[in-house]
Design a protein around this motif. Sequence first.
Motif, mmCIF file in Angstrom:
data_model
loop_
_atom_site.group_PDB
_atom_site.id
_atom_site.type_symbol
_atom_site.label_atom_id
_atom_site.label_comp_id
_atom_site.label_asym_id
_atom_site.label_seq_id
_atom_site.Cartn_x
_atom_site.Cartn_y
_atom_site.Cartn_z
ATOM 1 N N VAL A 1 37.788 24.539 9.035
ATOM 2 C CA VAL A 1 37.404 23.672 7.936
ATOM 3 C C VAL A 1 36.400 24.417 7.053
ATOM 4 O O VAL A 1 35.559 25.161 7.558
ATOM 5 N N GLN A 2 36.547 24.236 5.741
ATOM 6 C CA GLN A 2 35.621 24.860 4.792
ATOM 7 C C GLN A 2 34.672 23.796 4.250
ATOM 8 O O GLN A 2 35.076 22.659 4.010
ATOM 9 N N LEU A 3 33.413 24.203 4.073
ATOM 10 C CA LEU A 3 32.379 23.272 3.645
ATOM 11 C C LEU A 3 31.689 23.794 2.400
ATOM 12 O O LEU A 3 31.455 25.011 2.267
ATOM 13 N N GLN A 4 31.357 22.896 1.496
ATOM 14 C CA GLN A 4 30.638 23.275 0.286
ATOM 15 C C GLN A 4 29.563 22.239 0.011
ATOM 16 O O GLN A 4 29.863 21.080 -0.278
ATOM 17 N N ALA A 5 28.307 22.688 0.093
ATOM 18 C CA ALA A 5 27.176 21.806 -0.169
ATOM 19 C C ALA A 5 26.802 21.856 -1.646
ATOM 20 O O ALA A 5 26.955 22.892 -2.301
ATOM 21 N N TYR B 1 27.334 24.618 16.205
ATOM 22 C CA TYR B 1 28.245 24.395 15.092
ATOM 23 C C TYR B 1 29.095 25.635 14.842
ATOM 24 O O TYR B 1 28.642 26.757 15.004
ATOM 25 N N ASP B 2 30.316 25.396 14.395
ATOM 26 C CA ASP B 2 31.255 26.500 14.196
ATOM 27 C C ASP B 2 31.530 26.817 12.737
ATOM 28 O O ASP B 2 32.005 27.909 12.430
ATOM 29 N N TYR B 3 31.283 25.877 11.871
ATOM 30 C CA TYR B 3 31.625 26.057 10.461
ATOM 31 C C TYR B 3 30.394 25.745 9.613
ATOM 32 O O TYR B 3 29.699 24.757 9.861
ATOM 33 N N TRP B 4 30.184 26.589 8.591
ATOM 34 C CA TRP B 4 28.995 26.458 7.756
ATOM 35 C C TRP B 4 29.346 26.524 6.280
ATOM 36 O O TRP B 4 30.215 27.299 5.880
ATOM 37 N N GLY B 5 28.634 25.724 5.504
ATOM 38 C CA GLY B 5 28.728 25.816 4.063
ATOM 39 C C GLY B 5 27.772 26.881 3.542
ATOM 40 O O GLY B 5 27.007 27.482 4.299
ATOM 41 N N GLN B 6 27.759 27.061 2.231
ATOM 42 C CA GLN B 6 27.015 28.163 1.630
ATOM 43 C C GLN B 6 25.551 27.833 1.345
ATOM 44 O O GLN B 6 24.783 28.744 1.076
#
Length: 125
Positions: free
Chosen positions: A1-5, A112-117
């Motif tokens: 999953v991709q995340l964008q804050a 956690y495995d997925y991080w936003g920028q």
Amino acid sequence: VQLQASGGGLVQAGGYLRLSCAASGGKFSNYALGWFRQAPGKEREFVARINWSGGITYYAESVKGRFTTSRDNTKNKVYLQMNSLKSEDTAVYYCAAVYRYDSRSYYTESGYDYWGQGTQVTVSS
């Protein structure tokens, strides 16, 4: 999953901001989401966590009563409402995701495995 804050900015002490984190590339309700922050010269620290349904939340003591995290699984978004901001809240804020049944610690980066920028929040005093 991709995340964008997003949603960061400059605000005066006592003010508020709402951060958003948009997810894509996976079934959003399969993931618990966390918020972390990193101030200049400091290590990244836990801020908040919300489970897959939004029914369970956790907060760092430093933000409890001022910050609220929520999610909208129909929009694939998680939010961090930040009220009564203080200068010590200045940091880059990150959202992170982990599979909903993962048993690792919710308050450490390694959980956690997925991080936003990241999005910058600056509180002026």
